[in-house]
Design an enzyme around this catalytic site. Structure first.
Site, PDB file in Angstrom:
ATOM      1  N   HIS A   1       8.937   1.265   3.423  1.00  0.00           N
ATOM      2  CA  HIS A   1      10.267   1.372   4.531  1.00  0.00           C
ATOM      3  C   HIS A   1      10.950  -0.225   4.079  1.00  0.00           C
ATOM      4  O   HIS A   1      10.572  -0.788   3.235  1.00  0.00           O
ATOM      5  CB  HIS A   1       9.502   1.157   5.823  1.00  0.00           C
ATOM      6  CG  HIS A   1       8.685   0.217   6.378  1.00  0.00           C
ATOM      7  ND1 HIS A   1       8.802  -1.112   6.244  1.00  0.00           N
ATOM      8  CD2 HIS A   1       7.258   0.425   6.308  1.00  0.00           C
ATOM      9  CE1 HIS A   1       7.674  -1.832   6.542  1.00  0.00           C
ATOM     10  NE2 HIS A   1       6.722  -0.952   6.476  1.00  0.00           N
TER      11      HIS A   1
ATOM     12  N   SER B   1       4.343   1.260   8.331  1.00  0.00           N
ATOM     13  CA  SER B   1       4.271   2.500   7.694  1.00  0.00           C
ATOM     14  C   SER B   1       3.415   3.374   8.561  1.00  0.00           C
ATOM     15  O   SER B   1       3.476   4.542   8.783  1.00  0.00           O
ATOM     16  CB  SER B   1       3.248   2.302   6.586  1.00  0.00           C
ATOM     17  OG  SER B   1       3.747   1.601   5.534  1.00  0.00           O
TER      18      SER B   1
ATOM     19  N   MET C   1       0.946  -1.112  -0.107  1.00  0.00           N
ATOM     20  CA  MET C   1      -0.083  -0.202   0.037  1.00  0.00           C
ATOM     21  C   MET C   1       0.992   1.290  -0.225  1.00  0.00           C
ATOM     22  O   MET C   1       0.361   2.492   0.311  1.00  0.00           O
ATOM     23  CB  MET C   1      -0.938  -0.108   1.320  1.00  0.00           C
ATOM     24  CG  MET C   1      -1.953  -1.174   1.247  1.00  0.00           C
ATOM     25  SD  MET C   1      -3.439  -0.934   1.940  1.00  0.00           S
ATOM     26  CE  MET C   1      -2.853  -0.755   3.611  1.00  0.00           C
TER      27      MET C   1
ATOM     28  N   ASP D   1       1.792  -9.276   8.904  1.00  0.00           N
ATOM     29  CA  ASP D   1       0.666  -9.601   9.038  1.00  0.00           C
ATOM     30  C   ASP D   1       0.167 -11.069   8.976  1.00  0.00           C
ATOM     31  O   ASP D   1      -0.332 -11.477   7.916  1.00  0.00           O
ATOM     32  CB  ASP D   1       0.052  -8.785   7.666  1.00  0.00           C
ATOM     33  CG  ASP D   1       0.304  -7.149   7.977  1.00  0.00           C
ATOM     34  OD1 ASP D   1      -0.292  -6.822   9.026  1.00  0.00           O
ATOM     35  OD2 ASP D   1       0.893  -6.773   7.058  1.00  0.00           O
TER      36      ASP D   1
ATOM     37  N   GLN E   1     -10.342  -2.327   2.490  1.00  0.00           N
ATOM     38  CA  GLN E   1     -10.082  -3.067   3.823  1.00  0.00           C
ATOM     39  C   GLN E   1      -9.784  -1.957   4.644  1.00  0.00           C
ATOM     40  O   GLN E   1      -9.414  -2.413   5.821  1.00  0.00           O
ATOM     41  CB  GLN E   1      -8.669  -3.692   3.338  1.00  0.00           C
ATOM     42  CG  GLN E   1      -7.364  -2.877   3.309  1.00  0.00           C
ATOM     43  CD  GLN E   1      -6.131  -3.571   2.825  1.00  0.00           C
ATOM     44  OE1 GLN E   1      -6.282  -4.137   1.483  1.00  0.00           O
ATOM     45  NE2 GLN E   1      -5.181  -3.637   3.558  1.00  0.00           N
TER      46      GLN E   1
ATOM     47  N   HIS F   1       8.900  -3.562   3.569  1.00  0.00           N
ATOM     48  CA  HIS F   1       8.675  -3.678   2.057  1.00  0.00           C
ATOM     49  C   HIS F   1       9.780  -3.974   1.046  1.00  0.00           C
ATOM     50  O   HIS F   1       9.746  -4.628   0.484  1.00  0.00           O
ATOM     51  CB  HIS F   1       7.983  -2.323   1.554  1.00  0.00           C
ATOM     52  CG  HIS F   1       6.741  -1.988   2.310  1.00  0.00           C
ATOM     53  ND1 HIS F   1       6.789  -0.871   3.250  1.00  0.00           N
ATOM     54  CD2 HIS F   1       5.545  -2.413   2.177  1.00  0.00           C
ATOM     55  CE1 HIS F   1       5.530  -0.636   3.598  1.00  0.00           C
ATOM     56  NE2 HIS F   1       4.810  -1.544   3.104  1.00  0.00           N
TER      57      HIS F   1
HETATM   58  O1  PAF Z   1      -0.281  -5.588   3.655  1.00  0.00           O
HETATM   59  C1  PAF Z   1      -0.746  -4.985   2.769  1.00  0.00           C
HETATM   60  O2  PAF Z   1      -0.160  -3.928   2.575  1.00  0.00           O
HETATM   61  C2  PAF Z   1      -2.149  -5.001   2.121  1.00  0.00           C
HETATM   62  O3  PAF Z   1      -3.096  -5.389   3.104  1.00  0.00           O
HETATM   63  C3  PAF Z   1      -2.129  -5.627   0.787  1.00  0.00           C
HETATM   64  C4  PAF Z   1      -1.702  -7.107   1.029  1.00  0.00           C
HETATM   65  C5  PAF Z   1      -0.992  -5.091  -0.137  1.00  0.00           C
HETATM   66  C6  PAF Z   1      -3.618  -5.566   0.000  1.00  0.00           C
HETATM   67  O4  PAF Z   1      -4.143  -4.419  -0.012  1.00  0.00           O
END
Ligand code: PAF
Length: 289
Positions: free
Chosen positions: A34, A189, A30, A153, A64, A37
């Protein structure tokens, strides 16, 4: 690095790669990148190999976020993100507008029923439905051979693995380990939105998990381990503990009694308005042979 803002542009690019039979690996994000990612991009490169292609997506997915969540204040910095991805050697970035992704007439959703409702799904109703739906759409648009998601996550990764299995999606799902700041705080983030006082106290999550990891092989029961972690978090007055759960690491089913299999501790704690999560898989003592 190719920057694709439309579905047709990324589809055409990937189709060209596919005709050369090179692996395509997706790392969805998203944005507001950082080091956590960037570690997903490195993992994606490892899977793709030198000749394969790594695609990152940047899309702040509105479905979401709940009505009272931080969609509008979610941090964004497109120019910086693109520069970081370029430096990381990513081959293409898919960075669509919301209108490119969601048809206002759309009616179809993807939901992992039980997994979406437990734990974070209970605190954030609809969140995992939004995640499963956007990830399915990204998979259908980009059609990668493999996709990388962070283990931070944990429940999201479990939801995606379940969905891929249940819907016969031919995509390998790769989990990438949590990246931490020097003081243990899991990279996110959202960390930039912590006040200086909250930022100083936020490593309590990692500290509580370190303690749990040490205690787990002692024969302690799941409920005592959970109480121990909760007490450590509650001793920090700035931390508003939202949930502390201990679940089977593979299925996220509730567990009780002494640990016999790997378990995952899942934490959700608010500091001010900032919602932080962290987790750790802990192991019982190895059986003596
Ligand atoms: O983990 C995330 O940044 C989001 O939930 C994802 C997997 C990109 C879906 O929007």
């Amino acid at each position: 690095m190719d920057i694709c803002r439309s579905k047709s542009a990324i589809r055409a690019l990937v189709a060209q790669w596919r005709s050369q039979s090179v692996p395509v690996v997706l790392a969805p994000t998203m944005g507001f990148l950082h080091n956590g990612h960037l570690s997903l991009m490195r993992r994606a490169r490892l899977r793709a190999g030198e000749t394969g292609k790594v695609v990152a997506s940047i899309f702040v997915n509105p479905t979401q976020f709940g009505p009272n969540e931080d969609l509008d204040s979610y941090p964004r910095d497109e120019a910086r993100d693109l520069e970081l991805l370029r430096l990381e050697g990513v081959d293409a970035v898919f960075i669509p507008e919301v209108s490119e992704i969601y048809d206002p007439e759309a009616q179809t959703i993807v939901e992992t029923t039980e997994l979406a409702r437990m734990l974070i799904g209970k605190l954030r109703p609809g969140h995992f439905r939004g995640v499963a739906t956007i990830v399915t759409k990204l998979f259908n648009i980009i059609r990668p051979d493999a996709a990388v998601f962070g283990e931070k996550d944990y429940q999201q990764l479990a939801v995606i693995r379940r969905m891929v299995q249940d819907l016969d999606m031919e995509i390998e799902i790769i989990g990438a380990p949590i990246q931490r700041e020097a003081d243990g705080l899991a990279m996110s983030s959202r960390n930039v939105r912590l006040s200086p006082a909250d930022r100083a106290r936020a490593p309590v999550l990692a500290r509580a998990l370190d303690q749990a990891e040490e205690l787990a092989p002692s024969g302690i029961t799941a409920s005592r381990l959970r109480s121990h972690v909760r007490a450590t978090l509650e001793a920090e007055p700035r931390a508003q503990v939202q949930s502390v759960d201990i679940r089977d690491a593979a299925t996220l089913a509730p567990i009780s009694g002494p640990l016999t299999r790997p378990a995952v501790l899942l934490l959700a704690v608010k500091f001010g308005t900032v919602f932080l999560i962290d987790n750790r898989v802990v192991h019982p003592a190895k059986e003596r042979t």
